[in-house]
Design a protein around this motif. Sequence first.
Motif, PDB file in Angstrom:
ATOM      1  N   ALA A 112       0.698  -1.262   0.032  1.00 38.85           N
ATOM      2  CA  ALA A 112       0.027   0.028   0.085  1.00 38.85           C
ATOM      3  C   ALA A 112       0.842   1.098   0.135  1.00 38.85           C
ATOM      4  N   PRO A 113       0.621   2.422  -0.828  1.00 39.70           N
ATOM      5  CA  PRO A 113       1.258   3.406  -0.779  1.00 39.70           C
ATOM      6  C   PRO A 113       0.855   4.250   0.787  1.00 39.70           C
ATOM      7  N   ALA A 114       1.894   5.118   0.766  1.00 32.56           N
ATOM      8  CA  ALA A 114       1.703   5.998   2.214  1.00 32.56           C
ATOM      9  C   ALA A 114       0.570   6.861   1.738  1.00 32.56           C
ATOM     10  N   GLY A 115      -0.238   6.984   2.762  1.00 28.51           N
ATOM     11  CA  GLY A 115      -1.579   7.994   2.517  1.00 28.51           C
ATOM     12  C   GLY A 115      -1.630   9.202   3.677  1.00 28.51           C
ATOM     13  N   GLY A 116      -2.399   9.884   3.415  1.00 28.64           N
ATOM     14  CA  GLY A 116      -2.682  10.980   4.385  1.00 28.64           C
ATOM     15  C   GLY A 116      -4.060  11.057   5.036  1.00 28.64           C
ATOM     16  N   THR A 117      -4.434  12.337   5.602  1.00 31.08           N
ATOM     17  CA  THR A 117      -5.803  12.284   6.172  1.00 31.08           C
ATOM     18  C   THR A 117      -6.669  13.260   5.245  1.00 31.08           C
ATOM     19  N   LEU A 118      -7.927  12.958   5.603  1.00 31.92           N
ATOM     20  CA  LEU A 118      -8.907  13.875   4.512  1.00 31.92           C
ATOM     21  C   LEU A 118      -8.643  15.429   4.733  1.00 31.92           C
ATOM     22  N   ALA A 174      -5.672  16.776   5.117  1.00 34.14           N
ATOM     23  CA  ALA A 174      -4.296  16.988   4.056  1.00 34.14           C
ATOM     24  C   ALA A 174      -4.889  17.028   2.729  1.00 34.14           C
ATOM     25  N   ALA A 175      -5.938  16.020   2.386  1.00 37.07           N
ATOM     26  CA  ALA A 175      -6.426  15.951   0.961  1.00 37.07           C
ATOM     27  C   ALA A 175      -6.953  17.150   0.678  1.00 37.07           C
ATOM     28  N   ALA A 176      -7.936  17.847   1.603  1.00 42.78           N
ATOM     29  CA  ALA A 176      -8.522  19.068   1.455  1.00 42.78           C
ATOM     30  C   ALA A 176      -7.521  20.179   0.833  1.00 42.78           C
ATOM     31  N   PRO A 199      -5.771  13.948  -7.255  1.00 42.36           N
ATOM     32  CA  PRO A 199      -5.654  12.657  -6.697  1.00 42.36           C
ATOM     33  C   PRO A 199      -5.014  12.432  -5.629  1.00 42.36           C
ATOM     34  N   VAL A 200      -5.517  12.052  -4.538  1.00 37.23           N
ATOM     35  CA  VAL A 200      -5.172  11.505  -3.224  1.00 37.23           C
ATOM     36  C   VAL A 200      -5.214  10.379  -2.618  1.00 37.23           C
ATOM     37  N   ALA A 247     -15.055  21.264   0.785  1.00 39.24           N
ATOM     38  CA  ALA A 247     -14.814  19.622   1.339  1.00 39.24           C
ATOM     39  C   ALA A 247     -14.428  19.496   2.225  1.00 39.24           C
ATOM     40  N   GLY A 248     -13.220  20.177   2.722  1.00 39.64           N
ATOM     41  CA  GLY A 248     -12.536  19.923   4.031  1.00 39.64           C
ATOM     42  C   GLY A 248     -13.308  20.528   5.240  1.00 39.64           C
ATOM     43  N   SER A 249     -14.319  21.546   5.290  1.00 38.49           N
ATOM     44  CA  SER A 249     -14.814  21.904   6.328  1.00 38.49           C
ATOM     45  C   SER A 249     -16.275  21.682   6.775  1.00 38.49           C
ATOM     46  N   ALA A 250     -16.745  21.016   5.752  1.00 36.90           N
ATOM     47  CA  ALA A 250     -18.183  20.874   5.627  1.00 36.90           C
ATOM     48  C   ALA A 250     -18.548  19.494   6.497  1.00 36.90           C
TER      49      ALA A 250
END
Lengths: 443, 531
Positions: free
Chosen positions: A348-354, A356-358, A375-376, B62-65
Amino acid sequence: MAERWTAAQVNSLAPDAASQKAGAKLGVPAPWSGIGYLEDERLLWGDCKGSGSKPYQVTVSVADSDTAYQCTCPSRKFPCKHALGLLLLWAAGTVRDTEELPERVQAWSDSRKDRAEKSAARSVAKAEKAAADPEGVAKRAAQRAERIGDGLADLDRWLTDQVAAGLSDPTALSYGAVDPVAKRLVDAQASGVAGRVRTLPGTRSAAGDAWPDAVLAEFSRLHLLCQAWTRLAELPPAMQDTVRRRIGISVDTDAVRRDGERVAGRWHVLGSRDRAAEKLTERRIWLRDAESGRLAMLLAFGAMQQAPTLALPVGAVYRAEMAFHSEALPLRAQMETGEVDSTDAALAPAGGTLQAAAEEFAAALAADPWQEGWPVVIADAVPDRTGELADAQGRRMPLISEETALWRLLAVSGGHPVTLFGEYTDAGLEPLTVWADGSVVAL
Amino acid sequence: MNETSHQTGSEVWQDLVSTALVGTDRRTPPAAGEFDAPGDTPAAALLSSAALMSAWRRGGNAGSAYSAELVGEQEAEAEGQNRAAPAAKSSALDPRPLLSTATSARLTALVASRSETLPEYLGAAAKTGCRAPAELLPPLFDYARGSTAVRADLMKLAGPRGTWLAKQNQQWSTFTRYAAAPDPEAWRSDKPHERIGYLTWFRGKDPASARALVEEAWTQTGPGTGVLAAETRAAFVEALAVGLGPEDEPFLESALDDKSRQVRAEAVRLLATLPSSRFAERMVARLHEWVRVSTEGTAVLVTLKDEPLAATEDQIRDGIGEGWVQTEDERRLAKLQPSYWLEDLIASTPLAAWEHYGLSAAELLRATAANRWEANSCHRGWRSATLRQKDPVWAEAFCAVNAANDMLELLSDEAAERWCLGVVASHRSQYSIHSAPIILSRLGRPWPDAVCQALLDSIPVYLPNATRNDVARFFGMDNLAGRWMPPSFVDAVAAKAEEIRAALPLWAADLDDLAGLLRDRALMLAELDTV
């Protein structure tokens, strides 16, 4: 040395569901004879018994970045069910390695090589011709720029007229009102903008009650594009290229090969997605350099009823050099040289949080306001049956995908945290690949 | 971004949208925060402002909602709507190894093509002691929605992940009853099908304790626990069919006093299969009291001794005069019809009672065919009784007259072989031989070796002038022979093809195809053995 493909990979080549089904029926040894595979040339061949008296002769080149098929059947589907069936047999390990090519396969391979050489020679000749006549090239470019400028000025006038009169008029965005505008843009050689204009009626009906927000947002992006064109010379060079591409001026791939930014690395194939565009199938493949974390997106097209020929197995790692297109937000690339480094797809590739994605998505929008998504990779993501994803921090995000993909994702997760790759948009996350329990699944 | 600017931004956007709706000819557009919007006209300025604000909205949306607080609220709401599952949030671990890559690939292809060999393959894969890859479960579950027969094998292969997944989707939730070991929590579920699934499984393990569970559920009618719906109670009784024994009689006898007709019907059905039950004794006594069986030459007459009998309370309690017919109107009518009385009586009486008259099942079925209305009632009653009591002897007698699928299922292996051979023998004419495989496929299980041999033997003898169509029909639509012949028959088929190739090339070509199919199946099954 490249490995044999998986059945899922073969299925991804099918032009449609019916072909996939028909191919699966032929993925058994019974109808086949004279099958063989030459590893050095990545060539696969066999004869498939059909309803006629003569068997269909199938030949497939399974080189990763240069897949090609030939079959003597009359089907216009491409690849046809016979090619798919043969590939499935091969994927299952039923086809034995051979040392010699049959005559017909040798002839086909030779003619393909011949054609590739001729095409390379043509593009060299074209480049030479352009170099020999710089004035003519500049003149043609100026003519086109003028046409585009006229077309966009026309569009901007239409946009402001709509806003001046008010968007509440229900007929303003009907197909009949929008189509002539799009047609004029096609005539002006601004096909990218024309495509966006054509989707306006759809944007309006898909957004439900929020349609004024959706329509105004798209209007404003179109307006921004028109404005950007009038001030093109003032923009940074990379942003100029982005504006040109968004308008629909195609990129010269030879130029990218020559001048594009080169990044060598170990590229992890994160995911792939096919979408039917106008008369074409558009395939996007996302990769990430294992060391630097740099993202790259490969784009390939397949004509009607054909699957794109570029097919990289999800999860594989390529030691490759990418040539990036010049963009304000550099993402699109061409894989120039490459060989499989590892097929330990389950890693699995390293991943982040939502969160960080935002932030990444917001940064992407800041660089290119026309960007649709980003892409995240999300680590420790838990999907649920309400169609949402939760991350380790308890943040949630709606998932946007077809029902079947969501159920597959749910099945693979079983309520446990997984690593998920997808495209992040302001409406939600489109899941594309999931890693769990030591396996990788393309959704 | 601080709270005030967030508010301002949203308000500015709303203002922009409402101005755009009305039109800038009628309303002056707002400014986008601190920025000067470029534009020659108010409309162009509005679009410029909107471009900035829409990027701001998308980037922040998306991030805050979806904050963690919102999550809590949503879950509470979901539970309020009975959407969230009270059961485990994640599936239990499955320690079994994964199916091999080749097997998984094969399974993927078979389910994608809805192959006719999928049930056989699933059955073989379930025996390997491996688990199926999770991503294959949704397409397999969708397949199983249309095929009850594969569900037990599928759930075995799917393991705890499959049980968990099935609970997540209404369309798959009934599959949990086939799970190897259902969650004991299921018995406390508020979904009847989960309770029934658990009960059916538990009944197979420990019949007495399972019956105790049902008896306990019967008494739980106090406030708070709610009264069990008649349908659920009937299903609970039905579940006792698994591992039914004489110890169940007292409970079933008491269920005859239930106020629901559905529950009484199930109790009657089960009691009739317990020959030593008081109920069975009462029914046998009634049969001998009311029915006269006489012979006239080869014909057998079954008649009621007297014209209709007053319905006593005892008789009504045992379901006499209920008339197991469908609609309310028909049922009301049924109570007045002697034909239904006779049918009910026969349907609920142990079939062994007929031995008293010295006639076999086959003789009774054959000889009463031309009788009066009583014959009709007898046939319907015997049919119900055979299916309810799962009597293989009577089933074979029925198959000899008319082979319905439900009767064929009841046949023993020997009887099935006898029946198959009979089919082949009786279709040995040029005009009907091609129907044989179609009829044989109704059996729903692999054809016995002797039958396959008989089929092959019949080829050159009975259809020397076959056309291509005849040949294709002989092997049946959808490769019936390829599906139901055991793969071990491949050599015999190939040998037959060689033997007749010169004289009957059409037949030989089709036999080649058949051999190919059998070889594929053998290969697929062999893949599983090497795991």
